[in-house]
Design a protein around this motif. Sequence first.
Motif, PDB file in Angstrom:
ATOM      1  N   GLN A  49       0.828  -1.211   0.000  1.00 36.51           N
ATOM      2  CA  GLN A  49       0.000   0.000   0.000  1.00 36.51           C
ATOM      3  C   GLN A  49       0.863   1.263   0.000  1.00 36.51           C
ATOM      4  OE1 GLN A  49      -2.972   0.013   3.080  1.00 36.51           O
ATOM      5  NE2 GLN A  49      -3.282   2.203   3.000  1.00 36.51           N
ATOM      6  N   ASP A  50       1.999   1.216   0.724  1.00 35.93           N
ATOM      7  CA  ASP A  50       2.823   2.425   0.871  1.00 35.93           C
ATOM      8  C   ASP A  50       3.999   2.458  -0.111  1.00 35.93           C
ATOM      9  OD1 ASP A  50       4.228   0.365   1.984  1.00 35.93           O
ATOM     10  OD2 ASP A  50       4.544   1.293   3.938  1.00 35.93           O
ATOM     11  N   PHE A  51       3.891   1.727  -1.211  1.00 41.33           N
ATOM     12  CA  PHE A  51       4.820   1.737  -2.352  1.00 41.33           C
ATOM     13  C   PHE A  51       6.205   1.151  -2.046  1.00 41.33           C
ATOM     14  CE2 PHE A  51       2.432   5.943  -2.588  1.00 41.33           C
ATOM     15  CZ  PHE A  51       1.314   5.399  -3.193  1.00 41.33           C
ATOM     16  N   ARG A  52       6.809   1.587  -0.929  1.00 40.81           N
ATOM     17  CA  ARG A  52       8.143   1.128  -0.511  1.00 40.81           C
ATOM     18  C   ARG A  52       9.205   1.328  -1.595  1.00 40.81           C
ATOM     19  NH1 ARG A  52       7.176  -3.884   3.663  1.00 40.81           N
ATOM     20  NH2 ARG A  52       5.271  -3.048   4.534  1.00 40.81           N
ATOM     21  N   ASN A  87      12.556  10.104 -13.250  1.00 41.19           N
ATOM     22  CA  ASN A  87      11.914  10.828 -12.146  1.00 41.19           C
ATOM     23  C   ASN A  87      12.098  10.089 -10.821  1.00 41.19           C
ATOM     24  OD1 ASN A  87      10.727  11.938 -14.584  1.00 41.19           O
ATOM     25  ND2 ASN A  87       9.218  12.920 -13.269  1.00 41.19           N
ATOM     26  N   PHE A  88      12.320  10.859  -9.771  1.00 41.12           N
ATOM     27  CA  PHE A  88      12.445  10.295  -8.426  1.00 41.12           C
ATOM     28  C   PHE A  88      11.050  10.181  -7.805  1.00 41.12           C
ATOM     29  CE2 PHE A  88      16.681  11.662  -9.363  1.00 41.12           C
ATOM     30  CZ  PHE A  88      17.492  10.751  -8.700  1.00 41.12           C
ATOM     31  N   PRO A  89      10.890   9.311  -6.790  1.00 42.57           N
ATOM     32  CA  PRO A  89       9.565   9.141  -6.179  1.00 42.57           C
ATOM     33  C   PRO A  89       8.878  10.449  -5.792  1.00 42.57           C
ATOM     34  CG  PRO A  89      11.025   7.439  -5.366  1.00 42.57           C
ATOM     35  CD  PRO A  89      11.865   8.350  -6.224  1.00 42.57           C
ATOM     36  N   ARG A  90       9.656  11.424  -5.288  1.00 41.22           N
ATOM     37  CA  ARG A  90       9.035  12.697  -4.869  1.00 41.22           C
ATOM     38  C   ARG A  90       8.443  13.465  -6.062  1.00 41.22           C
ATOM     39  NH1 ARG A  90      14.518  13.271  -4.599  1.00 41.22           N
ATOM     40  NH2 ARG A  90      15.432  14.786  -6.062  1.00 41.22           N
ATOM     41  N   GLU A  91       8.869  13.105  -7.274  1.00 39.10           N
ATOM     42  CA  GLU A  91       8.374  13.787  -8.484  1.00 39.10           C
ATOM     43  C   GLU A  91       7.222  13.017  -9.152  1.00 39.10           C
ATOM     44  OE1 GLU A  91      12.683  15.626  -9.874  1.00 39.10           O
ATOM     45  OE2 GLU A  91      12.233  13.540 -10.348  1.00 39.10           O
ATOM     46  N   LEU A  92       6.774  11.942  -8.504  1.00 41.29           N
ATOM     47  CA  LEU A  92       5.713  11.107  -9.079  1.00 41.29           C
ATOM     48  C   LEU A  92       4.440  11.202  -8.245  1.00 41.29           C
ATOM     49  CD1 LEU A  92       7.860   7.883  -9.684  1.00 41.29           C
ATOM     50  CD2 LEU A  92       7.141   9.505 -11.446  1.00 41.29           C
ATOM     51  N   SER A  93       3.295  11.064  -8.910  1.00 42.13           N
ATOM     52  CA  SER A  93       2.016  11.029  -8.182  1.00 42.13           C
ATOM     53  C   SER A  93       1.878   9.670  -7.484  1.00 42.13           C
ATOM     54  CB  SER A  93       0.857  11.203  -9.165  1.00 42.13           C
ATOM     55  OG  SER A  93       0.757  10.037  -9.986  1.00 42.13           O
ATOM     56  N   GLY A  94       0.874   9.528  -6.623  1.00 38.96           N
ATOM     57  CA  GLY A  94       0.644   8.255  -5.936  1.00 38.96           C
ATOM     58  C   GLY A  94       0.428   7.114  -6.917  1.00 38.96           C
ATOM     59  N   GLN A  99       2.829   3.755  -7.505  1.00 40.18           N
ATOM     60  CA  GLN A  99       2.350   2.374  -7.421  1.00 40.18           C
ATOM     61  C   GLN A  99       2.640   1.619  -8.716  1.00 40.18           C
ATOM     62  OE1 GLN A  99       2.264   0.106  -5.468  1.00 40.18           O
ATOM     63  NE2 GLN A  99       0.405   0.395  -4.253  1.00 40.18           N
ATOM     64  N   ARG A 100       2.628   2.323  -9.849  1.00 37.58           N
ATOM     65  CA  ARG A 100       2.957   1.657 -11.126  1.00 37.58           C
ATOM     66  C   ARG A 100       4.446   1.290 -11.184  1.00 37.58           C
ATOM     67  NH1 ARG A 100       0.805   4.942 -15.954  1.00 37.58           N
ATOM     68  NH2 ARG A 100       0.284   6.647 -14.575  1.00 37.58           N
ATOM     69  N   VAL A 101       5.296   2.134 -10.590  1.00 35.09           N
ATOM     70  CA  VAL A 101       6.726   1.771 -10.481  1.00 35.09           C
ATOM     71  C   VAL A 101       6.856   0.522  -9.613  1.00 35.09           C
ATOM     72  CG1 VAL A 101       9.011   2.475  -9.619  1.00 35.09           C
ATOM     73  CG2 VAL A 101       7.573   4.145 -10.803  1.00 35.09           C
ATOM     74  N   ALA A 102       6.095   0.481  -8.515  1.00 33.87           N
ATOM     75  CA  ALA A 102       6.140  -0.677  -7.614  1.00 33.87           C
ATOM     76  C   ALA A 102       5.678  -1.948  -8.331  1.00 33.87           C
ATOM     77  CB  ALA A 102       5.276  -0.406  -6.386  1.00 33.87           C
ATOM     78  N   ASN A 154      -3.990   3.961  -0.837  1.00 32.73           N
ATOM     79  CA  ASN A 154      -3.626   5.380  -0.761  1.00 32.73           C
ATOM     80  C   ASN A 154      -3.946   6.145  -2.045  1.00 32.73           C
ATOM     81  OD1 ASN A 154      -2.596   5.097   1.815  1.00 32.73           O
ATOM     82  ND2 ASN A 154      -0.537   4.607   1.120  1.00 32.73           N
ATOM     83  N   LEU A 155      -4.799   5.562  -2.899  1.00 35.86           N
ATOM     84  CA  LEU A 155      -5.034   6.165  -4.216  1.00 35.86           C
ATOM     85  C   LEU A 155      -6.473   6.641  -4.385  1.00 35.86           C
ATOM     86  CD1 LEU A 155      -3.175   3.529  -6.459  1.00 35.86           C
ATOM     87  CD2 LEU A 155      -2.242   5.616  -5.443  1.00 35.86           C
ATOM     88  N   ASP A 156      -6.641   7.652  -5.266  1.00 35.99           N
ATOM     89  CA  ASP A 156      -7.996   8.118  -5.570  1.00 35.99           C
ATOM     90  C   ASP A 156      -8.667   7.131  -6.544  1.00 35.99           C
ATOM     91  OD1 ASP A 156      -7.204   8.633  -8.267  1.00 35.99           O
ATOM     92  OD2 ASP A 156      -6.455  10.606  -7.705  1.00 35.99           O
ATOM     93  N   PRO A 157      -9.997   7.242  -6.757  1.00 36.18           N
ATOM     94  CA  PRO A 157     -10.703   6.259  -7.590  1.00 36.18           C
ATOM     95  C   PRO A 157     -10.136   6.077  -8.995  1.00 36.18           C
ATOM     96  CG  PRO A 157     -12.278   7.578  -6.359  1.00 36.18           C
ATOM     97  CD  PRO A 157     -10.931   8.183  -6.113  1.00 36.18           C
ATOM     98  N   ALA A 158      -9.732   7.174  -9.652  1.00 36.32           N
ATOM     99  CA  ALA A 158      -9.219   7.044 -11.026  1.00 36.32           C
ATOM    100  C   ALA A 158      -7.940   6.213 -11.047  1.00 36.32           C
ATOM    101  CB  ALA A 158      -8.960   8.429 -11.626  1.00 36.32           C
TER     102      ALA A 158
END
Length: 230
Positions: free
Chosen positions: A89-92, A136-143, A147-150, A170-174
Amino acid sequence: MIIFQNVSKIYQNNSHTMVALDDASFTINPKEFVSLVGKSGAGKSTIIKLLIGEEKPSKGRIVFGSYDVNKLKLKELPFLRRHIGVIFQDFRLLSNKNAYENVAFALEMAGRPQSDIEEFVPQALELVGLKNKATNFPRELSGGEKQRVAIARAMINHPDVIVADEPTGNLDPANTWEIIRLLLEINKLGTTIILATHNKDIINQLGSRVISLDNGKIIRDEEKGKYILT
């Protein structure tokens, strides 16, 4: 492929006893898409920890392919885990590595050569729609992007099974549906998916197998299940 045979997990803490899993039995076949559902503390995460050998059962037997999971020694666990990709859930993600390096890291840990990294990492990022975000680093990516990187990292060693533990928590519906669509696509390519979630909408729209848990007990196991918790 996966067999849980009368598996219980009991935690003893001084005089307090907590039953996290109570006499659970089920089988998951290759290429299945199975959802584990239940409220927080129902036993979903316990099943995942037992499957990857992070915890040992108090009783019962767990089989994964040719592995008798509870009998594995510590040094044998990495061989089991190569067959299982885990999404949290928290990507890690590693904050000091970019998207490409985060995915490559899983191959490096498995001792794969640089030629494999250069071939497979771009393919994995393309599959999850992030080829243009490789640097892009994690801080530059949306939630959703994190999760797609994960997911790309979980897939990179071509595991037999991907276990997704509340991957949309931790994600919105879309973004939630984007991640579910990806998991369905990976499943179509032949990978077994185990999805732990308490998102009722996802379960009711998937129409795939559902194992329902309550207080550590399996209360329902249905081929085309709905989210029903009494």
